[in-house]
Design a protein around this motif. Structure first.
Motif, PDB file in Angstrom:
ATOM      1  N   ARG A 203      32.537  18.461 -93.878  1.00 54.13           N
ATOM      2  CA  ARG A 203      33.618  17.773 -94.587  1.00 54.13           C
ATOM      3  C   ARG A 203      33.335  17.818 -96.085  1.00 54.13           C
ATOM      4  O   ARG A 203      32.228  17.485 -96.520  1.00 54.13           O
ATOM      5  CB  ARG A 203      33.733  16.318 -94.103  1.00 54.13           C
ATOM      6  CG  ARG A 203      34.221  16.199 -92.664  1.00 54.13           C
ATOM      7  CD  ARG A 203      34.041  14.792 -92.115  1.00 54.13           C
ATOM      8  NE  ARG A 203      32.627  14.451 -92.006  1.00 54.13           N
ATOM      9  CZ  ARG A 203      31.858  14.817 -90.985  1.00 54.13           C
ATOM     10  NH1 ARG A 203      32.361  15.523 -89.987  1.00 54.13           N
ATOM     11  NH2 ARG A 203      30.583  14.465 -90.946  1.00 54.13           N
ATOM     12  N   PHE A 204      34.347  18.213 -96.842  1.00 51.49           N
ATOM     13  CA  PHE A 204      34.166  18.421 -98.284  1.00 51.49           C
ATOM     14  C   PHE A 204      35.378  17.875 -99.027  1.00 51.49           C
ATOM     15  O   PHE A 204      36.509  18.278 -98.763  1.00 51.49           O
ATOM     16  CB  PHE A 204      34.002  19.919 -98.563  1.00 51.49           C
ATOM     17  CG  PHE A 204      33.651  20.260 -99.989  1.00 51.49           C
ATOM     18  CD1 PHE A 204      33.039  19.342-100.824  1.00 51.49           C
ATOM     19  CD2 PHE A 204      33.933  21.530-100.486  1.00 51.49           C
ATOM     20  CE1 PHE A 204      32.716  19.666-102.133  1.00 51.49           C
ATOM     21  CE2 PHE A 204      33.617  21.865-101.792  1.00 51.49           C
ATOM     22  CZ  PHE A 204      33.000  20.935-102.623  1.00 51.49           C
ATOM     23  N   SER A 205      35.129  16.914 -99.936  1.00 52.72           N
ATOM     24  CA  SER A 205      36.174  16.376-100.804  1.00 52.72           C
ATOM     25  C   SER A 205      35.758  16.615-102.240  1.00 52.72           C
ATOM     26  O   SER A 205      34.697  16.150-102.672  1.00 52.72           O
ATOM     27  CB  SER A 205      36.373  14.876-100.563  1.00 52.72           C
ATOM     28  OG  SER A 205      36.839  14.619 -99.257  1.00 52.72           O
ATOM     29  N   LEU A 206      36.592  17.344-102.981  1.00 51.05           N
ATOM     30  CA  LEU A 206      36.340  17.621-104.384  1.00 51.05           C
ATOM     31  C   LEU A 206      37.562  17.143-105.158  1.00 51.05           C
ATOM     32  O   LEU A 206      38.622  17.764-105.115  1.00 51.05           O
ATOM     33  CB  LEU A 206      36.091  19.110-104.605  1.00 51.05           C
ATOM     34  CG  LEU A 206      35.603  19.538-105.987  1.00 51.05           C
ATOM     35  CD1 LEU A 206      34.267  18.879-106.324  1.00 51.05           C
ATOM     36  CD2 LEU A 206      35.462  21.050-106.061  1.00 51.05           C
ATOM     37  N   LEU A 207      37.422  16.017-105.848  1.00 52.84           N
ATOM     38  CA  LEU A 207      38.577  15.272-106.330  1.00 52.84           C
ATOM     39  C   LEU A 207      38.615  15.173-107.849  1.00 52.84           C
ATOM     40  O   LEU A 207      37.580  15.165-108.517  1.00 52.84           O
ATOM     41  CB  LEU A 207      38.554  13.861-105.743  1.00 52.84           C
ATOM     42  CG  LEU A 207      38.384  13.772-104.225  1.00 52.84           C
ATOM     43  CD1 LEU A 207      38.224  12.326-103.798  1.00 52.84           C
ATOM     44  CD2 LEU A 207      39.564  14.405-103.525  1.00 52.84           C
ATOM     45  N   GLN A 208      39.813  15.099-108.377  1.00 54.16           N
ATOM     46  CA  GLN A 208      40.040  14.830-109.790  1.00 54.16           C
ATOM     47  C   GLN A 208      40.692  13.459-109.889  1.00 54.16           C
ATOM     48  O   GLN A 208      41.856  13.276-109.546  1.00 54.16           O
ATOM     49  CB  GLN A 208      40.959  15.898-110.387  1.00 54.16           C
ATOM     50  CG  GLN A 208      41.334  15.657-111.840  1.00 54.16           C
ATOM     51  CD  GLN A 208      42.351  16.671-112.332  1.00 54.16           C
ATOM     52  OE1 GLN A 208      42.275  17.845-112.005  1.00 54.16           O
ATOM     53  NE2 GLN A 208      43.319  16.208-113.096  1.00 54.16           N
ATOM     54  N   LEU A 209      39.909  12.459-110.349  1.00 55.63           N
ATOM     55  CA  LEU A 209      40.373  11.083-110.268  1.00 55.63           C
ATOM     56  C   LEU A 209      40.681  10.442-111.612  1.00 55.63           C
ATOM     57  O   LEU A 209      41.654   9.713-111.745  1.00 55.63           O
ATOM     58  CB  LEU A 209      39.324  10.224-109.538  1.00 55.63           C
ATOM     59  CG  LEU A 209      39.021  10.628-108.089  1.00 55.63           C
ATOM     60  CD1 LEU A 209      37.957   9.710-107.517  1.00 55.63           C
ATOM     61  CD2 LEU A 209      40.261  10.591-107.229  1.00 55.63           C
ATOM     62  N   CYS A 210      39.867  10.678-112.621  1.00 57.06           N
ATOM     63  CA  CYS A 210      39.942   9.852-113.830  1.00 57.06           C
ATOM     64  C   CYS A 210      40.359  10.602-115.091  1.00 57.06           C
ATOM     65  O   CYS A 210      40.481   9.999-116.138  1.00 57.06           O
ATOM     66  CB  CYS A 210      38.578   9.203-114.094  1.00 57.06           C
ATOM     67  SG  CYS A 210      38.064   8.040-112.819  1.00 57.06           S
ATOM     68  N   HIS A 211      40.545  11.908-115.027  1.00 59.97           N
ATOM     69  CA  HIS A 211      40.755  12.656-116.243  1.00 59.97           C
ATOM     70  C   HIS A 211      41.939  13.609-116.138  1.00 59.97           C
ATOM     71  O   HIS A 211      42.337  14.017-115.051  1.00 59.97           O
ATOM     72  CB  HIS A 211      39.507  13.494-116.583  1.00 59.97           C
ATOM     73  CG  HIS A 211      38.292  12.704-116.884  1.00 59.97           C
ATOM     74  ND1 HIS A 211      37.342  12.416-115.939  1.00 59.97           N
ATOM     75  CD2 HIS A 211      37.851  12.128-118.038  1.00 59.97           C
ATOM     76  CE1 HIS A 211      36.370  11.702-116.483  1.00 59.97           C
ATOM     77  NE2 HIS A 211      36.650  11.517-117.754  1.00 59.97           N
ATOM     78  N   ASN A 212      42.483  13.974-117.298  1.00 56.81           N
ATOM     79  CA  ASN A 212      43.394  15.102-117.413  1.00 56.81           C
ATOM     80  C   ASN A 212      42.524  16.329-117.647  1.00 56.81           C
ATOM     81  O   ASN A 212      42.001  16.543-118.740  1.00 56.81           O
ATOM     82  CB  ASN A 212      44.358  14.888-118.578  1.00 56.81           C
ATOM     83  CG  ASN A 212      45.355  16.016-118.720  1.00 56.81           C
ATOM     84  OD1 ASN A 212      45.539  16.811-117.795  1.00 56.81           O
ATOM     85  ND2 ASN A 212      45.979  16.103-119.876  1.00 56.81           N
ATOM     86  N   VAL A 213      42.349  17.161-116.627  1.00 56.07           N
ATOM     87  CA  VAL A 213      41.317  18.201-116.641  1.00 56.07           C
ATOM     88  C   VAL A 213      41.934  19.580-116.867  1.00 56.07           C
ATOM     89  O   VAL A 213      42.816  19.995-116.109  1.00 56.07           O
ATOM     90  CB  VAL A 213      40.527  18.196-115.317  1.00 56.07           C
ATOM     91  CG1 VAL A 213      39.467  19.291-115.324  1.00 56.07           C
ATOM     92  CG2 VAL A 213      39.875  16.843-115.090  1.00 56.07           C
TER      93      VAL A 213
END
Length: 265
Positions: A203-213
């Motif tokens: 199981r792999f979660s690669l998330l963008q949560l806090c920034h405008n990337v």
């Protein structure tokens, strides 16, 4: 008290408050410890506001990189799960990961993480960890090489949840934890970051949560993970930005047919 399975321990300036650790380890059925660390860093009283914000965002200095000496003086053989909340360093997180009986480490509200710096007697150790979660706050900043160091230490890791590694700089007014990303993220570089987990990862979660990337237009090739069944990932790591195009039709080549759940955000 046999019914206590989880217990919080508060840390400030590297000191455990109210003998919380000694008290918790007396519980015979304790399986999880929750360490709560303040973001406080020892600075001169006359430190300017922006310098204070920069210091908090960059984590502690090298002279304060490891303030969890209790890991060497207390038994943790019955503890299976560790939760770390707040201002822990990369070195401290790695030392928790390397505790022999630990199966799960969850680290939240992390700011900037440097690559772990371990004593020579720890340099060749690996972990029995099966689940790792690294989630930052508004000051989240971590290089892919730092995440790679955590992955390389966990050859049995089955479940990895992490924010996108980014280089960030604080811009917020005093008292607000927020920052902006300074360099474009290269999803292709993350292939190397996770290269030590081709067989173990389920199981792999690669998330963008806090920034405008911003992204550089490359993509991850997740077909290397032979046993991956559950994937949650930021769309820019797999798909070109913008309207439908031929490259988007080739997404299936980057994934395995064994995948049972896919969530693209």
């Amino acid at each position: 008290m046999t019914y206590v399975h989880s217990y919080p321990v508060h840390i400030e300036y590297g000191e455990i408050l109210d003998n919380g650790l000694e008290r918790s380890l007396e519980f015979s059925n304790l399986r999880e410890l929750i360490f709560i660390c303040s973001h406080k860093i020892r600075l001169p009283d006359n430190t300017p506001a922006m310098a204070y914000i920069l210091s908090r965002s960059r984590s502690r200095g090298l002279d304060q990189d490891f303030q969890c000496g209790f890991l060497d003086t207390h038994p943790f053989d019955k503890i299976h799960s560790i939760s770390l909340l707040g201002g822990f360093t990369g070195t401290e997180i790695m030392r928790f990961i390397l505790l022999p009986a630990i199966q799960t480490v969850v680290a939240k509200d992390i700011a900037s993480l440097r690559k772990p710096s371990l004593p020579s007697n720890f340099s060749l150790r690996t972990s029995s960890l099966t689940s790792l979660s690294l989630i930052g706050d508004g000051f989240w900043s971590i290089q892919p090489e730092t995440l790679q160091a955590f992955c390389s230490a966990c050859p049995f890791l089955q479940d990895l949840r992490c924010q996108i590694p980014v280089s960030a700089h604080p811009y917020a007014p005093f008292g607000v934890r927020s920052s902006y990303v300074t360099d474009a993220v290269s999803p292709a570089a993350l292939n190397v970051t996770c290269a030590s987990l081709p067989k173990s990862l389920h199981r792999f979660s690669l998330l963008q949560l806090c920034h405008n990337v911003p992204y550089d237009g490359t993509y991850m090739d997740l077909s290397q993970f032979e046993n991956l069944v559950d994937l949650e990932i930021t769309s820019c790591c797999l798909l070109p930005v913008g309207a439908p195009c031929a490259e988007r039709d080739l997404l299936y080549k980057l994934l395995l047919t064994s995948l049972e759940r896919l969530m693209v955000r």
